[in-house]
Design a protein around this motif. Structure first.
Motif, PDB file in Angstrom:
ATOM      1  N   LEU A   4       0.820  -1.207   0.000  1.00 53.12           N
ATOM      2  CA  LEU A   4       0.000   0.000   0.000  1.00 53.12           C
ATOM      3  C   LEU A   4       0.857   1.261   0.000  1.00 53.12           C
ATOM      4  CD1 LEU A   4      -2.782  -1.047   2.551  1.00 53.12           C
ATOM      5  CD2 LEU A   4      -2.943  -0.942   0.058  1.00 53.12           C
ATOM      6  N   VAL A   5       2.038   1.179   0.598  1.00 52.62           N
ATOM      7  CA  VAL A   5       2.938   2.337   0.652  1.00 52.62           C
ATOM      8  C   VAL A   5       3.683   2.514  -0.665  1.00 52.62           C
ATOM      9  CG1 VAL A   5       4.959   3.299   1.823  1.00 52.62           C
ATOM     10  CG2 VAL A   5       3.208   2.107   3.138  1.00 52.62           C
ATOM     11  N   SER A   6       3.964   1.411  -1.365  1.00 50.92           N
ATOM     12  CA  SER A   6       4.687   1.425  -2.640  1.00 50.92           C
ATOM     13  C   SER A   6       6.065   2.060  -2.491  1.00 50.92           C
ATOM     14  CB  SER A   6       3.871   2.165  -3.717  1.00 50.92           C
ATOM     15  OG  SER A   6       2.632   1.532  -3.927  1.00 50.92           O
ATOM     16  N   LEU A   7       6.833   1.591  -1.529  1.00 49.61           N
ATOM     17  CA  LEU A   7       8.160   2.134  -1.256  1.00 49.61           C
ATOM     18  C   LEU A   7       9.223   1.306  -1.963  1.00 49.61           C
ATOM     19  CD1 LEU A   7      10.133   3.954   0.348  1.00 49.61           C
ATOM     20  CD2 LEU A   7      10.041   2.257   2.180  1.00 49.61           C
ATOM     21  N   VAL A   8      10.037   1.984  -2.796  1.00 47.93           N
ATOM     22  CA  VAL A   8      11.191   1.352  -3.429  1.00 47.93           C
ATOM     23  C   VAL A   8      12.419   2.165  -3.048  1.00 47.93           C
ATOM     24  CG1 VAL A   8      12.297   0.643  -5.576  1.00 47.93           C
ATOM     25  CG2 VAL A   8       9.804   0.536  -5.369  1.00 47.93           C
ATOM     26  N   PRO A   9      13.323   1.630  -2.221  1.00 43.41           N
ATOM     27  CA  PRO A   9      14.469   2.418  -1.757  1.00 43.41           C
ATOM     28  C   PRO A   9      15.472   2.693  -2.863  1.00 43.41           C
ATOM     29  CG  PRO A   9      14.691   0.143  -1.055  1.00 43.41           C
ATOM     30  CD  PRO A   9      13.327   0.266  -1.674  1.00 43.41           C
ATOM     31  N   SER A  10      16.200   3.796  -2.739  1.00 44.00           N
ATOM     32  CA  SER A  10      17.293   4.086  -3.662  1.00 44.00           C
ATOM     33  C   SER A  10      18.446   3.139  -3.371  1.00 44.00           C
ATOM     34  CB  SER A  10      17.755   5.532  -3.498  1.00 44.00           C
ATOM     35  OG  SER A  10      18.297   5.721  -2.194  1.00 44.00           O
ATOM     36  N   LYS A  11      19.381   3.034  -4.331  1.00 46.07           N
ATOM     37  CA  LYS A  11      20.501   2.114  -4.114  1.00 46.07           C
ATOM     38  C   LYS A  11      21.380   2.519  -2.933  1.00 46.07           C
ATOM     39  CE  LYS A  11      21.061  -0.463  -8.358  1.00 46.07           C
ATOM     40  NZ  LYS A  11      22.034  -1.025  -9.313  1.00 46.07           N
ATOM     41  N   PRO A  12      21.705   3.820  -2.745  1.00 40.01           N
ATOM     42  CA  PRO A  12      22.495   4.169  -1.559  1.00 40.01           C
ATOM     43  C   PRO A  12      21.795   3.782  -0.252  1.00 40.01           C
ATOM     44  CG  PRO A  12      22.533   5.968  -3.137  1.00 40.01           C
ATOM     45  CD  PRO A  12      21.535   4.982  -3.642  1.00 40.01           C
ATOM     46  N   LEU A  13      20.491   4.039  -0.175  1.00 43.20           N
ATOM     47  CA  LEU A  13      19.739   3.675   1.031  1.00 43.20           C
ATOM     48  C   LEU A  13      19.700   2.160   1.199  1.00 43.20           C
ATOM     49  CD1 LEU A  13      17.970   4.335   3.452  1.00 43.20           C
ATOM     50  CD2 LEU A  13      15.991   4.430   1.907  1.00 43.20           C
ATOM     51  N   LEU A  14      19.544   1.447   0.086  1.00 42.83           N
ATOM     52  CA  LEU A  14      19.502  -0.015   0.131  1.00 42.83           C
ATOM     53  C   LEU A  14      20.792  -0.577   0.723  1.00 42.83           C
ATOM     54  CD1 LEU A  14      18.304  -2.798  -0.682  1.00 42.83           C
ATOM     55  CD2 LEU A  14      19.342  -2.468  -2.924  1.00 42.83           C
ATOM     56  N   PHE A  15      21.943  -0.114   0.208  1.00 44.35           N
ATOM     57  CA  PHE A  15      23.223  -0.620   0.702  1.00 44.35           C
ATOM     58  C   PHE A  15      23.482  -0.187   2.143  1.00 44.35           C
ATOM     59  CE2 PHE A  15      24.392  -0.911  -3.918  1.00 44.35           C
ATOM     60  CZ  PHE A  15      24.584  -2.276  -3.928  1.00 44.35           C
ATOM     61  N   LEU A  16      23.019   1.007   2.510  1.00 42.37           N
ATOM     62  CA  LEU A  16      23.191   1.476   3.880  1.00 42.37           C
ATOM     63  C   LEU A  16      22.418   0.574   4.850  1.00 42.37           C
ATOM     64  CD1 LEU A  16      24.305   3.607   5.823  1.00 42.37           C
ATOM     65  CD2 LEU A  16      22.230   4.949   5.408  1.00 42.37           C
ATOM     66  N   LEU A  17      21.176   0.251   4.504  1.00 44.41           N
ATOM     67  CA  LEU A  17      20.380  -0.634   5.351  1.00 44.41           C
ATOM     68  C   LEU A  17      20.994  -2.025   5.439  1.00 44.41           C
ATOM     69  CD1 LEU A  17      16.769   0.355   4.197  1.00 44.41           C
ATOM     70  CD2 LEU A  17      17.828   0.854   6.398  1.00 44.41           C
ATOM     71  N   LEU A  18      21.457  -2.533   4.284  1.00 39.72           N
ATOM     72  CA  LEU A  18      22.070  -3.856   4.268  1.00 39.72           C
ATOM     73  C   LEU A  18      23.331  -3.895   5.141  1.00 39.72           C
ATOM     74  CD1 LEU A  18      21.774  -4.779   0.469  1.00 39.72           C
ATOM     75  CD2 LEU A  18      20.500  -5.779   2.353  1.00 39.72           C
ATOM     76  N   GLY A  19      24.059  -2.775   5.164  1.00 46.06           N
ATOM     77  CA  GLY A  19      25.280  -2.713   5.947  1.00 46.06           C
ATOM     78  C   GLY A  19      25.043  -2.580   7.434  1.00 46.06           C
ATOM     79  N   LEU A  20      23.969  -1.895   7.813  1.00 45.63           N
ATOM     80  CA  LEU A  20      23.710  -1.648   9.225  1.00 45.63           C
ATOM     81  C   LEU A  20      23.015  -2.824   9.927  1.00 45.63           C
ATOM     82  CD1 LEU A  20      22.510   2.068   9.128  1.00 45.63           C
ATOM     83  CD2 LEU A  20      24.730   1.202   9.877  1.00 45.63           C
ATOM     84  N   ILE A  21      22.233  -3.587   9.182  1.00 49.50           N
ATOM     85  CA  ILE A  21      21.449  -4.672   9.783  1.00 49.50           C
ATOM     86  C   ILE A  21      22.301  -5.677  10.555  1.00 49.50           C
ATOM     87  CG2 ILE A  21      19.991  -6.673   9.248  1.00 49.50           C
ATOM     88  CD1 ILE A  21      18.800  -4.994   6.962  1.00 49.50           C
ATOM     89  N   PRO A  22      23.492  -6.106  10.045  1.00 47.51           N
ATOM     90  CA  PRO A  22      24.281  -7.084  10.814  1.00 47.51           C
ATOM     91  C   PRO A  22      24.683  -6.600  12.204  1.00 47.51           C
ATOM     92  CG  PRO A  22      25.046  -7.014   8.554  1.00 47.51           C
ATOM     93  CD  PRO A  22      24.067  -5.880   8.704  1.00 47.51           C
TER      94      PRO A  22
END
Length: 216
Positions: free
Chosen positions: A54-72
């Protein structure tokens, strides 16, 4: 995948391959699956998938990699800060909401899922089998949420079908080989290596995010 594909296409491609890999892993270790955990997780995945669509959120690539890096980094938080246990029904449900929601916005959420399992009393086989079964629903949600708009787009950037024909059997083979390695490990070493491996990969994601942010 995010290095060579648009974000939506990377999500769907990753979702398809991981749906097969996790589904096959759940089949191989089916006698160890905790189906009560899977049931609560599946219900929460459905709710999270509807909410994100319903939100239709597609993250940008910089945000995507930032989230992937912080999650661990979540795996290193002291137990007194976050004491989660997927074997408890309410926390199994919460893991489905959190992990599927993050999976649909960051692309992967394995380290977050690990937090719900790493402190349980489950054996390594039960952890691997149950996590695999839950991720079938998480990746199915990713395919539905991002795959339908991708099919409607004329310039989606999706990889050719032959790539799936090659990658799917390889993902199943990798799952079978991983099972043999799992049998040779202890529960303690399994949890220790999981933490260090995802942290190392997270560091690479943070470097990629920094490079993309500097270029912009």
């Amino acid at each position: 995948m995010a290095l060579v594909l648009p974000v939506s296409a990377a999500f769907v491609t990753h979702g398809v391959l991981q749906l097969v890999a996790n589904g096959w892993r759940a089949v191989l270790h089916r006698r160890h699956v905790r189906w009560d955990i899977v049931g609560w997780y599946a219900l929460a995945s459905l709710i999270a998938g509807i909410a994100v669509s319903l939100v239709s959120l597609v993250p940008s690539k910089p945000l995507l990699f930032l989230l992937l890096g912080l999650i661990p980094g979540l795996t290193w938080l002291p137990q007194r800060w976050i004491n989660l246990d997927a074997s408890r029904p309410i926390q199994a449900f919460l893991s489905g909401l959190a992990v599927t929601g993050l999976n649909l916005t960051a692309g992967v959420a394995g380290p977050l899922l690990d937090i719900f399992f790493v402190r349980t009393e489950l054996t390594r086989h039960a952890i691997v089998a149950t996590k695999a079964a839950t991720q079938v629903f998480a990746h199915l949600a990713k395919i539905v949420v991002y795959g339908l708009p991708l099919l409607a787009s004329k310039d989606a950037g999706a990889p050719p079908l032959w790539l799936f024909a090659v990658a799917i059997p390889l993902s199943m083979l990798g799952t079978m080989l991983g099972g043999r390695i799992l049998n040779r490990m202890t529960d303690v070493n399994f949890k220790r290596w999981t933490r260090w491996i995802v942290t190392g990969i997270g560091g690479l994601y943070l470097l990629q995010a920094a490079q993309l942010l500097l270029r912009s």
